[in-house]
Design a protein around this motif. Structure first.
Motif, short mmCIF file in Angstrom:
data_model
loop_
_atom_site.label_atom_id
_atom_site.label_comp_id
_atom_site.label_asym_id
_atom_site.label_seq_id
_atom_site.Cartn_x
_atom_site.Cartn_y
_atom_site.Cartn_z
N GLU A 394 0.82 -1.27 0.04
CA GLU A 394 -0.03 0.11 -0.04
C GLU A 394 0.79 0.99 -0.10
O GLU A 394 1.34 1.80 1.30
CB GLU A 394 -1.01 -0.13 1.13
N ASN A 396 0.64 4.16 -1.03
CA ASN A 396 0.25 5.63 -0.55
C ASN A 396 0.99 6.78 -1.16
O ASN A 396 1.48 7.73 -0.51
CB ASN A 396 0.26 5.67 0.89
N ASP A 422 3.59 -4.54 3.10
CA ASP A 422 3.79 -2.99 3.19
C ASP A 422 2.46 -2.47 3.56
O ASP A 422 1.89 -2.13 2.39
CB ASP A 422 4.65 -2.40 2.21
N THR A 424 -0.32 0.18 5.12
CA THR A 424 -0.17 1.64 5.56
C THR A 424 -1.61 2.05 6.21
O THR A 424 -2.57 1.42 5.68
CB THR A 424 -0.08 2.48 4.11
#
Length: 622
Positions: A394, A396, A422, A424
């Motif tokens: 994620e 972002n 990963d 977020t």
């Protein structure tokens, strides 16, 4: 959603005129058509051009001619022309203008010799053309504004029926870079130049069986020169969308950036393409979409993406790609993984399903930028021990708004001690009904229905080059992933190998365990347990009467048969005496798969049967 791919009839020429022969094949000349021949060695522009003996010689003669519907323009095999091929005129429905080759030998070569602007083969505000069997190149010592084939429309209305088939486009020395000027150089391109005074569209375009190699910056693109910063079904998009487009069976390799950038499609299909050795000079995903809706990407294979940075996956649903489907494809040995999204908040129903990823590096699944709905399900991923992938990321990377996605029924085979995830904050994620097998990173997601036992794949990690090499990712009969998934609505109807969905409760991964469709017929039976001696049910598939009998009658007084459709609805419940064959009429039952639970005393078994017309649809209709 039911996705149907139509193999449209490719009319090479009308059928009303006298026979002509080119490329070794007899074909028919249209009622108003004339066949023209080009011979770079023995031709003469002063001749009529209507026979091999009176062939024209130069591209200048062709470019100064306005061709009519039904005309054929044939280049002699093995010959070379230098410059731009830019014939004039348009065909009409049923009477396209056709470019092809005649004689035997290699494809006729059109060599741009370093020319810049437009394309070596170029059509502008024209329609109903079919361009076949040419070799096209435009090499130079340094990069510049170069393309192999360029099809443009400007304030034209609808330009229909542009077919590019069996072309060999190679060594196009364009510009390497991330900007739009660089991205519109390369092998084959369709471009809406302007809609300032009239809506302009391409309709019924086909790029098929082409070889595109050694091109800067792109392999195949579609675009609007003024940009694509508008959402599908906005006024701007509606003024320039591309409809009924097919990009099929092409091989694209040795590309400095993207194999394909697909923009402006409404519907359309990109399928059965092979892409390898991409992103050789700069980062880029192998195939990505922008400003598309309803487009299907399927049966594609991508490997050896060498991106030095981000954007090195097989697929990317990029900005403004709602209702796109990314399915039945094979990604392996890429710099990044199978599927990235870089979408808009408004994008909904982005679907990645029934794909296989083997030994991809970097990020396998990347959910990036705000998005309303991404569904990732029934994919199979294998990560070897010497890799360090991020299986779900994620990232972002900017933008405000929610990021919502589901991740279910996926089979992750992770042999890597350094693999990771990963996650977020502020993502709205649903991760459920997946199998995580092998090594387990510390931040592996807490799936409520997680399976961690051996999925019993036939031979994981054994895939080679080609979609037919991945049978090692099929489930064995004792797999923990069989009947362990969750029901997905609008699931596409079949798995990676074409098996129908579902055989009972959904399986996890790209394979729905079942007998091969080619093995169905006669009195064969479907059984769910390992004791195949209790009951006999036939025929399967069936279209009318279904016969049920008990094989072993000892200690039993009767048989109870209860049938359910795969959605759980009760279909029937009957009892009959043991020792008798019971014939059950299915005439008024809906077509589909039925699960029949049979019990006789302490003996019980569940058998799957298929109603015949449904079976015909899936096994013959696809």
């Amino acid at each position: 959603m039911l996705i149907v791919t139509i193999n449209r009839a490719q009319t090479l020429s009308p059928v009303d005129g006298p026979d002509i022969q080119y490329h070794g094949v007899l074909k028919k000349q249209g009622p108003a058509g004339t066949t023209y021949y080009l011979d770079a060695t023995g031709g003469n522009d002063a001749d009529g051009g209507t026979s091999p003996a009176t062939a024209w010689k130069t591209l200048a003669k062709v470019n100064g001619t306005t061709f009519l519907a039904g005309d054929n323009l044939l280049f002699k095999a093995g010959e070379v022309w230098t410059g731009r091929l830019n014939p004039k005129g348009s065909g009409n429905s049923g009477n396209p203008i056709i470019i092809d080759m005649y004689g035997t030998g290699s494809k006729p070569l059109i060599d741009g010799n370093g020319m810049t602007g437009t394309g070596v083969v170029y059509l502008y505000n024209q329609q109903y053309w079919e361009i076949n069997n040419l070799e096209i190149t435009n090499n130079a010592a340094s990069g510049d504004d170069r393309r192999g084939v360029r099809i443009e429309a400007k304030n034209f209305g609808t330009a229909s029926h542009i077919y590019l088939k069996n072309l060999n486009v190679h060594n196009i020395k364009g510009l390497v870079g991330q900007g739009r000027p660089e991205k519109r150089t390369g092998g084959i391109g369709f471009a809406i130049v302007s809609v300032s005074s009239q809506d302009t569209h391409f309709n019924d375009i086909l790029v098929e069986n082409c070889l595109v190699t050694s091109c800067d910056n792109q392999g195949i693109i579609t675009e609007c020169v003024t940009g694509d910063g508008f959402a599908p079904y906005s006024a701007e998009w509606n003024s320039m969308k591309i409809t009924n487009a097919v990009i099929r069976n092409n091989t694209i390799s040795d590309i400095s950036k993207n194999a394909m950038i697909i923009r402006l499609f409404e519907g359309g299909v990109v399928e059965h393409n092979l892409c390898f050795n991409t992103a050789n000079g700069i980062s880029g995903n192998t195939i990505f979409s922008a400003a598309c809706s309803g487009t299907v990407f399927q049966y594609n294979e991508g490997y050896a993406n060498h991106s030095p940075d981000a954007d090195g996956s097989l697929y990317d649903a990029d900005l403004r790609s709602p209702n796109t489907y990314w399915q039945y494809s094979y990604s392996h040995e890429n710099a990044h993984g199978l599927f990235w999204t870089c979408t808009d908040q408004a994008d909904d129903h982005v679907v990645c399903r029934y794909n296989i990823s083997q030994n991809d590096q970097g990020i396998i699944f990347c959910i990036n930028y705000p998005v309303t709905s991404v569904s990732v399900y029934n994919n199979t991923v294998y990560c070897d021990a010497d890799l360090s992938p991020i299986i779900i990321s994620e990232r972002n990377n900017g933008g405000s708004g929610t990021r919502t996605y589901t991740f279910s029924n996926n089979l992750i085979c992770n042999m890597s001690a350094t693999a990771s995830y990963d996650f977020t904050p502020d993502y709205i994620r649903t991760i459920d009904y997946n199998c995580f097998w092998g090594l387990h990173p510390a931040n592996e997601p807490a799936d409520p229905h997680k399976i961690t036992s051996d999925p019993k794949l036939v031979n994981p990690g054994s895939g080679g080059n080609g979609l037919t090499t991945v049978t090692g990712y099929q489930l064995q009969a004792n797999s923990s992933c069989i009947n362990a998934g969750t029901v997905i609505t609008d699931n596409g109807g079949k798995d990676f190998w074409g098996n129908p969905l579902y055989n009972g409760v959904p399986d996890i991964g790209a394979h729905e365990y079942a007998l091969s469709p080619t093995g169905i017929g006669g009195d064969q039976e479907f059984h769910s347990d390992q004791d195949r001696s209790l009951f006999k049910v036939y025929p399967c598939p069936t279209s009318g009467l279904l016969t049920i009998e008990l094989r072993d009658m000892a200690g039993t007084s009767g048989v109870h048969a209860e049938g359910h459709r795969v959605n759980g609805d009760m279909a029937f419940s009957v009892d009959f005496c043991s020792g008798l064959k019971h014939k059950l009429s299915l005439t008024n039952f809906p077509d589909g798969i039925y699960l029949i639970h049979l019990s006789a005393g302490e003996k019980a078994e569940t058998i799957r049967i298929i109603k015949q017309q449904w079976a015909k649809y899936y096994f013959q209709g696809y």
